[in-house]
Motif scaffolding. Structure first.
Motif, PDB file in Angstrom:
ATOM      1  N   ILE A 300      89.267  -6.884 -39.878  1.00  0.00           N
ATOM      2  CA  ILE A 300      90.394  -5.960 -40.002  1.00  0.00           C
ATOM      3  C   ILE A 300      90.528  -5.192 -38.701  1.00  0.00           C
ATOM      4  N   SER A 301      91.734  -5.108 -38.182  1.00  0.00           N
ATOM      5  CA  SER A 301      91.954  -4.372 -36.934  1.00  0.00           C
ATOM      6  C   SER A 301      91.795  -2.871 -37.182  1.00  0.00           C
ATOM      7  N   TYR A 302      90.862  -2.266 -36.448  1.00  0.00           N
ATOM      8  CA  TYR A 302      90.659  -0.818 -36.589  1.00  0.00           C
ATOM      9  C   TYR A 302      91.845  -0.054 -36.018  1.00  0.00           C
ATOM     10  N   ASP A 303      92.398  -0.506 -34.903  1.00  0.00           N
ATOM     11  CA  ASP A 303      93.488   0.209 -34.238  1.00  0.00           C
ATOM     12  C   ASP A 303      94.822   0.008 -34.959  1.00  0.00           C
ATOM     13  N   LEU A 304      95.050  -1.175 -35.531  1.00  0.00           N
ATOM     14  CA  LEU A 304      96.359  -1.481 -36.113  1.00  0.00           C
ATOM     15  C   LEU A 304      96.339  -1.622 -37.632  1.00  0.00           C
ATOM     16  N   TYR A 339      92.510  16.242 -45.543  1.00  0.00           N
ATOM     17  CA  TYR A 339      93.894  15.990 -45.956  1.00  0.00           C
ATOM     18  C   TYR A 339      94.521  15.045 -44.942  1.00  0.00           C
ATOM     19  N   LEU A 340      95.070  13.924 -45.420  1.00  0.00           N
ATOM     20  CA  LEU A 340      95.613  12.898 -44.533  1.00  0.00           C
ATOM     21  C   LEU A 340      97.030  12.537 -44.962  1.00  0.00           C
ATOM     22  N   ARG A 341      97.945  12.536 -44.016  1.00  0.00           N
ATOM     23  CA  ARG A 341      99.316  12.112 -44.264  1.00  0.00           C
ATOM     24  C   ARG A 341      99.376  10.596 -44.386  1.00  0.00           C
ATOM     25  N   MET A 342     100.221  10.107 -45.301  1.00  0.00           N
ATOM     26  CA  MET A 342     100.450   8.679 -45.440  1.00  0.00           C
ATOM     27  C   MET A 342     101.825   8.331 -44.876  1.00  0.00           C
ATOM     28  N   SER A 348      96.283   4.637 -42.121  1.00  0.00           N
ATOM     29  CA  SER A 348      95.641   3.812 -41.095  1.00  0.00           C
ATOM     30  C   SER A 348      94.127   3.985 -41.162  1.00  0.00           C
ATOM     31  N   PHE A 349      93.409   2.954 -40.757  1.00  0.00           N
ATOM     32  CA  PHE A 349      91.954   3.029 -40.741  1.00  0.00           C
ATOM     33  C   PHE A 349      91.473   4.049 -39.698  1.00  0.00           C
ATOM     34  N   LYS A 350      92.245   4.235 -38.637  1.00  0.00           N
ATOM     35  CA  LYS A 350      91.857   5.216 -37.628  1.00  0.00           C
ATOM     36  C   LYS A 350      91.880   6.633 -38.201  1.00  0.00           C
TER      37      LYS A 350
END
Length: 395
Positions: A300-304, A339-342, A348-350
């Motif tokens: 799985i791409s960590y950046d993308l 808290y993370l925006r979707m 994203s994985f980052k």
């Protein structure tokens, strides 16, 4: 944004402060020029002496009659500038002394009918200057009528809008009516601020409290979802008890408002009965090179790469609109939450797994893992579903 009631109020006041004769054909429009700086100037101007200014202008209120926008070629438009506007209106003036005037106006941003007191000087060129800025420029004063050149605003591209305005001298009774109507001192407006340092605020229990640090008089706080919390206030101190996880509070005073968002890691507040979505993965692995892998072994791409929610087959239609996830809480086994925006149902994985998290995990022993509860959040800040997620280190 503008209600019918607001429109009706503005129309009433425009009628009060306008001549009953609205025949624009009778107006003798002057002409104007624009200098190299884009500033508008009258094509011709008769100087007004300080003595004449004090005799004819000072000590009087001036009510708006008409305003005509000035075109780039120096001519005036023939339709009143405020004719089709809602949520705003012209300024009324009271030149209370030879150094102080009051500007009476409606400010839609608050909203409020109010005034600002301006210290000015009367200068050459018939200008009323305040801090080197022109309040307005008098073109003529004849009897009870004053004509001025004033700046109406700035367009999106930065171009200033100028207007040719006609004012009529108020009677003493009209001045009193204006002062009663525009009673809020707009030069002393405070932001509504609270002592909450982080927004959203994430707490560990069901109760929290904060202080209102500044306001414009009495205030109130209301939740976006009825029944989501209990609010009690004493003086400037506000207490909030969560009845479900996720509260969006809006505080109001007579001029300003603010928002406070509160979440909790208390397991007793976790939702039940809304298992609507699945995430792309419930478990992934990371190797010593910090590369991510799905359960079937593909990288799985960590950046993308990203995690994406998909609705379960039995859920369609309005319930997906009602429970559209726009953010999540990532809660670890120690009760620490982020808290993370979707973005369109994706995270994203980052964002989900910051580099320091991967560093911490890959410095451990083979088989070490981190477990999260991913708590989905609706636009009105309701936590409605909890999904498991685990990342395991494999050399």
């Amino acid at each position: 944004m503008h209600t019918k009631r607001l429109t009706d109020i503005l129309l009433v006041f425009l009628c009060i402060f306008c001549f009953t004769n609205c025949d624009h054909d009778d107006v003798n429009f002057p002409t104007f020029t624009f200098n190299e700086n884009g500033e508008c100037e009258p094509a011709s101007l008769t100087p007004i002496s300080s003595a004449r200014f004090e005799e004819a202008v000072v000590g009087y209120g001036w009510k708006h009659v008409h305003t005509y926008e000035i075109n780039p070629d120096g001519t005036c438009q023939t339709q009143d500038y405020y004719q089709d506007m809602t949520g705003t209106g012209p300024t009324q003036y009271y030149v209370e002394s030879n150094s102080s005037l009051k500007k009476y106006m409606y400010i839609d941003a608050y909203p409020a009918w109010g005034f600002r007191t301006v210290t000015y000087t009367f200068s050459d060129g018939n200008r009323l200057l305040s801090n080197q800025n022109t309040v307005f420029q008098i073109l003529s004063v004849n009897g009870n009528t004053m004509e001025i050149l004033d700046q109406l605003g700035v367009r999106a591209g930065g171009t200033e809008i100028y207007g040719y305005s006609i004012y009529q001298r108020m009677t003493n009774q009209e001045v009193e009516e204006v002062q009663k109507t525009y009673h809020t001192d707009l030069s002393d407006v405070h932001e509504l601020t609270v002592s909450v340092q982080e927004n959203p605020l994430i707490i560990s229990g069901k109760e929290t409290e904060f202080d209102v640090l500044s306001s414009n008089g009495p205030f109130t706080f209301k939740p976006a979802r009825e029944g989501s919390c209990e609010i009690t206030s004493q003086g400037n101190h506000v207490k909030v008890k969560l009845l479900s996880n996720g509260v969006y509070l809006t505080g109001y005073d007579r001029l300003r408002h603010c928002e406070v968002v509160i979440f909790s890691t208390d397991e007793e507040l976790e939702p039940e009965g809304t298992d609507i979505y699945d995430f792309t993965y419930t478990e992934i692995t990371v190797n010593q090179e910090k590369k991510l892998f799905a359960p079937d072994g593909h990288e799985i791409s960590y950046d993308l790469g990203s995690m994406e929610v998909t609705p379960r087959k039995e859920y369609t239609g309005s319930i997906l609109s009602q429970y559209a996830p726009v953010a999540l809480l990532a809660v670890d086994t120690n009760g620490q939450a982020r808290y993370l925006r979707m973005n369109s149902g994706k995270i994203s994985f980052k964002d989900l797994l910051p580099q320091e998290v991967l560093d911490q995990l890959t410095e451990g022993t083979d088989g070490a893992s981190l477990t999260y509860k991913l708590e989905l959040i609706t636009p009105d800040c309701e936590v409605f579903q909890v999904l498991p997620f685990k990342i395991t280190y494999k050399k």
